[in-house]
Scaffold this motif. Structure first.
Motif, PDB file in Angstrom:
ATOM      1  N   PRO A   1       0.826  -1.217   0.000  1.00  0.00           N
ATOM      2  CA  PRO A   1       0.000   0.000   0.000  1.00  0.00           C
ATOM      3  C   PRO A   1       0.858   1.264   0.000  1.00  0.00           C
ATOM      4  N   GLU A   2       0.505   2.179  -0.885  1.00  0.00           N
ATOM      5  CA  GLU A   2       1.220   3.454  -0.987  1.00  0.00           C
ATOM      6  C   GLU A   2       0.950   4.310   0.253  1.00  0.00           C
ATOM      7  N   GLY A   3       1.952   5.052   0.662  1.00  0.00           N
ATOM      8  CA  GLY A   3       1.789   5.993   1.768  1.00  0.00           C
ATOM      9  C   GLY A   3       1.764   5.351   3.137  1.00  0.00           C
TER      10      GLY A   3
ATOM     11  N   GLU B   1       3.488   5.343   9.954  1.00  0.00           N
ATOM     12  CA  GLU B   1       3.351   6.594   9.216  1.00  0.00           C
ATOM     13  C   GLU B   1       2.357   6.316   8.096  1.00  0.00           C
ATOM     14  N   MET B   2       1.246   7.051   8.111  1.00  0.00           N
ATOM     15  CA  MET B   2       0.196   6.852   7.120  1.00  0.00           C
ATOM     16  C   MET B   2      -0.086   8.187   6.449  1.00  0.00           C
ATOM     17  N   ALA B   3       0.388   8.325   5.227  1.00  0.00           N
ATOM     18  CA  ALA B   3       0.284   9.595   4.514  1.00  0.00           C
ATOM     19  C   ALA B   3      -1.162  10.063   4.371  1.00  0.00           C
ATOM     20  N   ASP B   4      -2.063   9.118   4.130  1.00  0.00           N
ATOM     21  CA  ASP B   4      -3.466   9.479   3.917  1.00  0.00           C
ATOM     22  C   ASP B   4      -4.360   9.053   5.072  1.00  0.00           C
ATOM     23  N   GLY B   5      -3.780   8.805   6.248  1.00  0.00           N
ATOM     24  CA  GLY B   5      -4.561   8.393   7.398  1.00  0.00           C
ATOM     25  C   GLY B   5      -4.732   6.881   7.451  1.00  0.00           C
ATOM     26  N   PRO B   6      -5.430   6.393   8.489  1.00  0.00           N
ATOM     27  CA  PRO B   6      -5.534   4.950   8.720  1.00  0.00           C
ATOM     28  C   PRO B   6      -6.329   4.186   7.665  1.00  0.00           C
ATOM     29  N   GLY B   7      -7.040   4.883   6.786  1.00  0.00           N
ATOM     30  CA  GLY B   7      -7.797   4.216   5.734  1.00  0.00           C
ATOM     31  C   GLY B   7      -6.935   3.367   4.818  1.00  0.00           C
ATOM     32  N   VAL B   8      -5.644   3.669   4.741  1.00  0.00           N
ATOM     33  CA  VAL B   8      -4.734   2.901   3.886  1.00  0.00           C
ATOM     34  C   VAL B   8      -4.696   1.428   4.306  1.00  0.00           C
TER      35      VAL B   8
END
Length: 97
Positions: free
Chosen positions: A33-35, A54-61
């Motif tokens: 998964p990206e980010g 570290e989740m670039a787009d939040g926990p939805g990743v």
């Protein structure tokens, strides 16, 4: 977003926890998964675990990782202490991560 998650597993569930975590990481390596940057550590007592993420787009990743969904759906039944999430605000870093 950077987070630290800490939880403690019942002593008789530690081996199951490790099996499930290995499956999560196998799935992460397959899906890529990206980010997402994610690491899990087992503390010296053997039953306490810590995630640093570290989740670039939040926990939805993490929705992209099917093994994580299964892991999280069954985690509460293995816990002595439920997960405590702390959002981290970087002050400085040296060669991290």
């Amino acid at each position: 977003m950077h987070v630290l998650i800490r939880w403690k597993i019942k002593p008789d569930q530690v081996e199951r926890e490790l099996e499930l975590l290995r499956a999560v990481y196998e799935d992460m390596h397959a899906v890529r998964p990206e980010g997402l940057r994610y690491a899990t550590f087992q503390l010296d007592d053997g039953a306490t675990f810590v995630d640093v993420a570290e989740m670039a787009d939040g926990p939805g990743v993490l929705q992209q990782v099917e093994a994580f969904q299964h892991y999280r759906a069954t985690l509460d039944e293995r816990c002595d202490e439920p997960p405590a999430v702390t959002v981290l605000h970087e002050v400085g870093a040296y060669r991290f991560p």
